[in-house]
Design an enzyme around this catalytic site. Structure first.
Site: not given
Length: 374
Positions: A184, A256
């Site tokens: 992230h 993703d």
């Protein structure tokens, strides 16, 4: 006309996140332009009744197959947490008894609940192997520290989901349990040699591919022994070569969230979005930034119009999305009255009865922080 066609085809390669809890003009416009679907986050959820109404209105307006997805793994990564939804324990705890029938019951329970809300796709299970205690981004989201147990339990959970008509999604290919950083925020690199990766990380994904289940999500992680240039999500070597070619995976590949730090700190969105589709992803998640969504769509449309995206990859993506929608995507219907029905209670009570019979259930300590929440 060509520009309009290219823009619509680009939109069909995208699954968007959005703000708000109700149908809006912005969502109508995105559906008019052809977006493949949407992913729900906590910011979109007030109650189960509100979610069911939102999903119904989205699908009613679209008048075509529209994919609705959510992360409902259990533990700290679960968007729908309040009754009558079931908040499962983390998969690490679910994996301690090593009881595939319990994992399958859990998947079926989640699948029943999501289907009742009109949600088509659960971005679960995590098939990473739980090997690195410092990997807090994954950690207790993994089923087990042994690859063969991850495969056994993860496939059971996925089969439970799909028994209820809800698609599963194996993540994060080819396995990021041993990453030292959180994708992230950073681009992790895993330095294990190829033989080691094949003996551990890859095993659950190979089993999932062989089982013919719905979807795989590649990781924003670089596997130096397999591809020095690209992370898995942007790697033709891993997606077209290993996943499609060697493993024979025939389902949908979804990248993703393209707005994560692993991508945005290393490539401009315009390059990353086109590379992800060219490498073998069939859909892109664009979860947060409106600017990033626009950059990705514009870049994809330009590449489609210019012919710089391989036509065979675009055709394959179209075919895989069509197959996915035929198998899993519901039409517009209000079915939330199924929640707390006799059938729902039977599924829930059977799972908790089996769970409470396991001594490991007494040591449940879920983490509060959700690393995937925007």
């Amino acid at each position: 006309m060509q520009e309009m066609y290219a823009h619509r085809e680009a939109m069909q390669l995208c699954l968007f996140g959005f703000e708000g809890t109700a149908l809006s003009d912005s969502l109508r416009r995105q559906m008019d332009e052809g977006v493949a679907g949407f992913i729900l986050f906590g910011r979109n959820i007030e109650s189960t009744a509100q979610v069911a109404q939102l999903v119904f209105e989205l699908k009613s307006y679209a008048k075509r197959p529209l994919i609705l997805a959510v992360d409902q793994e259990g533990g700290r990564v679960a968007r729908l947490r309040t009754p009558p939804m079931t908040h499962l324990p983390p998969m690490r705890m679910l994996g301690k008894p090593i009881l595939p029938h319990l994992a399958q019951q859990a998947g079926a329970l989640v699948g029943f609940e999501l289907s009742a809300l009109g949600i088509d796709w659960n971005l679960a299970p995590v098939l990473d192997v739980d090997t690195n205690p410092d990997n807090t981004a994954i950690g207790d989201r993994c089923f087990h520290g042994q690859a063969h147990q991850v495969a056994q339990l993860g496939l059971a959970f996925a089969r439970g989901l799909e028994s209820q008509g809800v698609a599963s999604c194996a993540k994060h290919f080819p396995g990021q349990g041993d990453a030292q950083q959180d994708s992230h925020f950073f681009l992790p690199a895993i330095a294990h040699d190829e033989a080691f990766l094949r003996s551990r990380e890859l095993l659950p994904f190979a089993a999932y591919a062989k089982a013919g289940l719905a979807a795989v999500m590649p990781a924003h992680v670089r596997y130096q022994a397999l591809d020095m240039a690209w992370p898995s999500s942007l790697s033709p070597t891993l997606l077209r070569g290993l996943l499609r070619g060697e493993m024979g995976f025939e389902g949908l590949v979804v990248a993703d969230d393209m707005g994560m730090g692993a991508i945005m700190l290393n490539w401009p969105m315009e390059k990353a979005a086109v590379q992800a589709i060219a490498a073998g992803s069939n859909l892109l998640l664009l979860c947060n930034s409106a600017q990033q969504r626009q950059q990705a769509v514009d870049a994809l449309a330009k590449a489609i119009a210019e012919g710089s995206l391989p036509k065979e990859q675009l055709q394959l993506s179209c075919e895989k999305r069509k197959q996915f929608c035929e198998h899993f995507v519901q039409g517009a219907s209000l079915r939330c009255s199924l929640l707390d029905s006799a059938e729902h209670r039977t599924l829930r009570e059977a799972f908790w009865d089996n769970w409470n019979a396991c001594p490991e259930s007494q040591r449940l300590q879920p983490l509060d922080k959700d690393p995937t929440a925007p």
